[in-house]
Scaffold this motif. Structure first.
Motif, short mmCIF file in Angstrom:
data_model
loop_
_atom_site.label_atom_id
_atom_site.label_comp_id
_atom_site.label_asym_id
_atom_site.label_seq_id
_atom_site.Cartn_x
_atom_site.Cartn_y
_atom_site.Cartn_z
N TYR A 251 32.05 -28.51 21.24
CA TYR A 251 31.70 -29.09 19.94
C TYR A 251 32.83 -29.93 19.35
O TYR A 251 32.59 -30.87 18.61
CB TYR A 251 31.21 -28.01 18.97
N PHE A 252 34.05 -29.57 19.72
CA PHE A 252 35.19 -30.38 19.27
C PHE A 252 35.16 -31.73 19.98
O PHE A 252 35.35 -32.78 19.37
CB PHE A 252 36.51 -29.66 19.55
N GLU A 294 43.75 -20.48 17.47
CA GLU A 294 42.65 -21.39 17.77
C GLU A 294 41.38 -20.97 17.06
O GLU A 294 41.08 -19.78 16.96
CB GLU A 294 42.40 -21.33 19.28
N VAL A 295 40.63 -21.93 16.56
CA VAL A 295 39.39 -21.61 15.86
C VAL A 295 38.24 -21.78 16.84
O VAL A 295 38.21 -22.73 17.62
CB VAL A 295 39.21 -22.58 14.67
N ILE A 296 37.31 -20.85 16.80
CA ILE A 296 36.14 -20.94 17.67
C ILE A 296 34.94 -21.37 16.82
O ILE A 296 34.73 -20.84 15.74
CB ILE A 296 35.81 -19.56 18.29
N VAL A 297 34.19 -22.37 17.32
CA VAL A 297 32.95 -22.73 16.61
C VAL A 297 31.78 -22.77 17.59
O VAL A 297 31.97 -23.04 18.77
CB VAL A 297 33.04 -24.11 15.89
N LYS A 298 30.59 -22.47 17.08
CA LYS A 298 29.42 -22.45 17.95
C LYS A 298 28.48 -23.62 17.70
O LYS A 298 27.40 -23.70 18.27
CB LYS A 298 28.66 -21.13 17.75
N SER A 299 28.90 -24.52 16.84
CA SER A 299 28.10 -25.73 16.60
C SER A 299 28.98 -26.73 15.86
O SER A 299 30.05 -26.36 15.35
CB SER A 299 26.87 -25.42 15.73
N GLU A 300 28.50 -27.97 15.79
CA GLU A 300 29.25 -28.95 14.99
C GLU A 300 29.21 -28.57 13.51
O GLU A 300 30.17 -28.78 12.78
CB GLU A 300 28.65 -30.34 15.17
#
Ligand SMILES: [Zn+2]
Ligand SMILES: [Zn+2]
Length: 577
Positions: A251-252, A294-300
């Motif tokens: 997503y990044f 670190e940041v984790i994301v599951k979508s934009e």
């Protein structure tokens, strides 16, 4: 400057020197130094600090100095002077596939050729084939290289690019190694034209994905085949790049490769202001202990949320105020494909369309539309077989009968695409126009007027009492023709003052009025009609390109007249706003 950038400049110097016919030892020295830089196992910064550049094999004193200058200043006078000393046409020839500096020098020395145009003429006269060391085959290759160069340099209409890339995206989705896949870049931002296509996939095993990609039947040339990135040339000349990243980076990377430069710069600086660093690799928070977490994301959407922003649709990521709006939670709810309930600007065989009235209406019905407006050309557009009064009234009669027959679910409106004549008057008398359901007015002649006269001409037409909407405001044809000179702001103001709609002509070659104007115009109260300007049943699908551009122009459902149901539209056409 980074070492890769410096190496690229050294490589370029090597080519330029070869083009000049310099001593081969000197030429090779630059190439050797470029390779040496690329394969450094220490970082360049510390080598420069230690002043140990010269100890690297292949880098002598003079080169070390040049590398240092480039490292510190990003510039090199020697390189600039060298470039300036060579005919620009010769440098351009380097982009022709199969034509290296040695061959270009030979062509220049023996035939005095200094431009691609001259080279093309020489090929067409068979002169290149006669040069020693060239021959027929090389000449043919150069000629096709010149043609391809023109083809490849071109941008492509969004519509065409999308058609080419969709089957590849569908194929990628089916691969078991692919967890996510998206087209990024200007294609995802729905820019009216796109350059290279950027594809992004998530997967932990890139190799089989890459192998599949470069093996597509649409691929005519493999430009690069790497472990995590490959570039290919597709039929039609468009370049497509595929990157494969691990899922946690997806997503990044998607955000990074989608946003315009301005959007990305603004996002990065927002992140910095909040103590993060944002890149295609991820979002990292620098803690007090100077340890990166670190940041984790599951979508934009989650990525935007981390930066206290509401979700920004890809179409809006142009760096034109969307971040401020997202911060306030004030972004518009954009119009969607399913909001369209009919269309107004369509043609039939009565003028220059390819389908009959009935065929067009059944096409509209197949799309689930409630109504279809027919607006064939008027008599002055004789090249488009424009309708005179008699033929127009015959059509009005036919439409009336069709509606009464109740054969089709879609209601048909009688309209016209009436020419705006050179003095701003209309091609039909008011007496005639008032008998129609609606009137589109457009310019199809006299494109060469100056801006002032053209603006007056359009404003006069807009002020005429029976005009419903203005067609293709600037007359531009994307990648072919600039629009005519006109003061768009004045035309918008006149349209608002006279309750006239401006169309968003959705022919993928037009997309006119363009998205850059819409946000401000709708804030002032302008209404839009998404008009396919269809000349066939298939062309009705152009509304898709229109909705894309409307979204890009920040338009909401309520800004677009053909999102209204039949009842509302009828009321609107009777009374105006
Ligand atoms: Zn037209
Ligand atoms: Zn038209």
């Amino acid at each position: 400057m980074k070492k890769e950038e410096i190496a690229a400049i050294l490589d370029e110097i090597h080519v330029l020197l070869e083009l000049q016919g310099e001593n081969p030892f000197k030429v090779r020295a630059y190439q050797t130094a470029a390779r040496a830089l690329e394969s450094l196992d220490k970082d360049l910064e510390s080598i420069i600090e230690e002043k140990s550049l010269e100890s690297i094999k292949g880098i002598g004193k003079a080169l070390a100095e040049k590398i240092e200058t480039l490292y510190h200043t990003g510039q090199l006078k020697y390189y600039d002077d060298l470039k300036a000393s060579i005919e620009i046409g010769l440098i351009e020839m380097l982009e022709i596939p199969g034509l290296g500096p040695k061959k270009i020098k030979a062509i220049h020395d023996r035939l005095g050729i200094t431009s691609i145009r001259e080279l093309e003429i020489a090929c067409n006269h068979g002169k290149i084939a006669l040069l020693e060391g060239f021959g027929e085959k090389t000449q043919e290759k150069i000629l096709s290289g010149i043609k391809n160069k023109e083809l490849y340099r071109k941008r492509h209409l969004w519509w065409d690019a999308n058609e080419i890339i969709q089957p590849i995206i569908e194929g990628l989705k089916k691969l078991p190694q692919v967890k996510k896949v998206e087209a990024a870049g200007s294609l995802r931002r729905k820019l009216e034209t796109v350059g290279d296509l950027d594809l992004l996939a998530a997967g932990e095993q890139p190799k089989p994905i890459m192998d599949w990609f470069i093996g597509r039947k649409e691929v005519i040339e493999i430009l690069a085949h790497g472990e995590t990135k490959s570039s290919v040339r597709l039929q039609g000349g468009i370049q497509a790049d595929l990157r494969v990243v691990p899922l946690k980076q997806f997503y990044f990377a998607l955000h990074h490769f989608t946003g315009s430069k301005d959007h990305n710069v603004q996002m990065r600086s927002r992140a910095l202001g909040m103590g993060y660093s944002l890149s295609e690799w991820g979002l990292k928070l620098e803690s007090r202990e100077h340890e990166l977490s670190e940041v984790i994301v599951k979508s934009e959407a989650e990525l935007f949320k981390k930066l206290n922003l509401s979700y920004i649709e890809p179409e809006l990521r142009e760096g034109m105020g969307e971040i401020e709006y997202a911060q306030k939670g004030d972004l518009p709810k954009l119009i969607e494909m399913g909001d369209i309930r009919g269309a107004f600007h369509t043609h039939t065989v009565a003028s220059d369309g390819r389908a009959t009235l009935k065929e067009m209406v059944s096409g509209a019905e197949a799309l689930g539309w409630e109504y279809l407006g027919i607006a064939d050309h008027s008599k002055s557009s004789f090249q488009a077989n424009g309708l005179n009064e008699e033929r127009l009234f015959q059509q009005v009669k036919d439409i009336k009968e069709l509606n009464q027959s109740k054969k089709y679910k879609a209601h048909v409106f009688s309209g016209i695409e009436c020419d705006i004549l050179k003095d701003g008057s209309l091609d039909f008398e008011e007496e005639i126009l008032k008998q129609l359901d609606y009137v589109v007015v457009s310019i199809h002649s006299g494109f060469g007027m100056n801006e002032e006269d053209m603006t007056k001409r359009m404003v006069k037409a807009i002020e005429s009492p029976y005009v419903t909407m203005l067609g293709h405001l600037t007359g531009r044809i994307l990648l072919q023709r600039e629009g005519y000179a006109v003061n768009v702001a004045k035309v918008i103001d006149a349209a608002i003052a006279n309750n006239v709609i401006i169309e968003l002509n959705s022919n993928p070659k037009r997309l006119d009025m363009g998205w850059r104007y819409w946000h401000k115009a709708r804030d002032k109260g302008l209404k839009c009609s998404i008009n396919p300007d269809a000349h066939s049943v298939q062309n009705l699908a152009y509304y898709i390109a229109g909705v894309n551009v409307a979204r890009k122009g920040w338009l909401r459902k309520e800004d677009v007249i053909n999102t209204c149901g039949l009842k509302e539209v009828k009321k609107y056409l009777r009374k105006g706003i």
